[in-house]
Design an enzyme around this catalytic site. Structure first.
Site, PDB file in Angstrom:
ATOM      1  CD  GLU A 122      36.816  37.782  39.314  1.00  0.00           C
ATOM      2  OE1 GLU A 122      37.809  37.318  40.159  1.00  0.00           O
ATOM      3  OE2 GLU A 122      36.880  37.603  38.257  1.00  0.00           O
ATOM      4  CD  GLU A 224      38.711  39.774  34.879  1.00  0.00           C
ATOM      5  OE1 GLU A 224      39.123  38.579  35.246  1.00  0.00           O
ATOM      6  OE2 GLU A 224      38.466  40.700  35.946  1.00  0.00           O
TER       7      GLU A 224
END
Ligand SMILES: *[C@@H]1O[C@H](CO)[C@@H](O)[C@H](O)[C@H]1NC(C)=O
Length: 290
Positions: A122, A224
């Site tokens: 991320e 995720e």
């Protein structure tokens, strides 16, 4: 080819599907903040294998923090759980320590315990780096893992949010990846639980479409997703055990059939919102049957 491999392959081919890894995200820190010991990694991996989907894999976030690989790799080998390894890319000193920890783990244990390696997590979403810097790091980690250390079959890629992958500014990162790890949370998009399946698959499909255009044939992993069992609402998203259960049944069960999937998360009971599937009593908070 071993007989078991042959049977698995034949089975997969006869059904026209690939066997996908079924995983959970597992943090190196216990809910009280302490670092997991080797025994605690082993407890976690045994719990994964014992849950109804019979999880076969775990995603880790870092390599050197909490001596993650030093403690987790022997536990993974002992329990037969494969690891999606995380190499933190920020900052330069940390990145160096992460690479050194991965190198040490490969020198000690070979290549077979790894399912894949993600350089970064991320970073694009947070705006912490540039596409060019990150692409360079993905090539750098691949050179170490596949060329210097000989783990030719271990894919090296990157994990980021779907919003980062569909941003044209990040095309060079897709080009650098052997696989793309996609994070998507309808909860953080303020979705109602009844819209959540559509919201998730819209995000996943958009990432797949972009990746197929930029680098056809590149696998997109679900790295995720999940729904919180407790905590604050976000827009129209409401955490609850019932909603987490519904999200698993609609999204989780479908995900396992079409992509390498890493659900979020193993234990998370001291966070708000709390996404963990295992509660403080060591038992599943909601049913993971499909
Ligand atoms: C995502 O793509 C699949 C396969 O192309 C399609 O069946 C599905 O309806 C799409 N879902 C959404 C929400 O766009």
């Amino acid at each position: 080819m071993r007989l078991s491999t042959l049977l698995t392959t034949t089975f997969a081919l006869s059904r026209g599907v690939t066997a996908f890894w079924k995983g959970l995200n597992v943090g190196a820190n216990n809910p009280d903040g302490s670092c997991k010991t080797q025994a605690q990694w082993e407890t976690a991996f045994k719990a994964l294998a014992g849950l109804p989907p019979k999880f076969t894999a775990a995603r880790l976030f870092a390599s050197s923090d909490c001596n993650t690989l030093q403690n987790a790799v022997p536990a993974a080998i002992a329990t037969g759980i494969k690891l999606l390894v995380g190499v933190w890319t920020e900052d330069a000193i940390h990145y160096g320590a992460e690479k050194a920890a991965l190198e040490a783990a490969i020198k000690a244990h070979g290549c077979d315990w790894m399912m894949a390696v993600s350089a970064g997590s991320e970073d694009l979403y947070r705006g912490d780096t540039t596409a060019a810097t990150l692409a360079g790091q993905i090539h750098d980690v691949r050179g170490m893992v596949q060329d210097s250390l000989g783990c030719k079959k271990v894919k090296v890629g990157h994990v980021d949010t779907w919003t980062a992958w569909v941003n044209g500014a990040n095309t060079d990162v897709i080009k650098a990846c052997d696989f793309v790890g996609n994070d998507a949370y309808p909860y953080w998009q303020g979705s109602t639980i009844s819209q959540s399946s559509d919201v998730f698959w819209t995000a996943m499909n958009q990432t797949r479409d972009v990746v197929n255009k930029v680098k056809p044939g590149t696998l997109v992993f679900i790295t995720e997703t999940g729904w919180p069992v407790t905590g604050s609402s976000f827009g129209s998203s409401v955490p609850s055990k019932a909603n987490a259960q519904a999200y698993w049944k609609s999204v989780g069960c479908a995900a396992l059939k079409q992509a390498h999937t890493f659900w979020y998360a193993y234990e998370d009971y001291s966070s708000n919102p709390s996404f963990g599937v295992i509660g403080q009593n060591g038992k599943a908070i909601y049913s993971l049957t499909c």
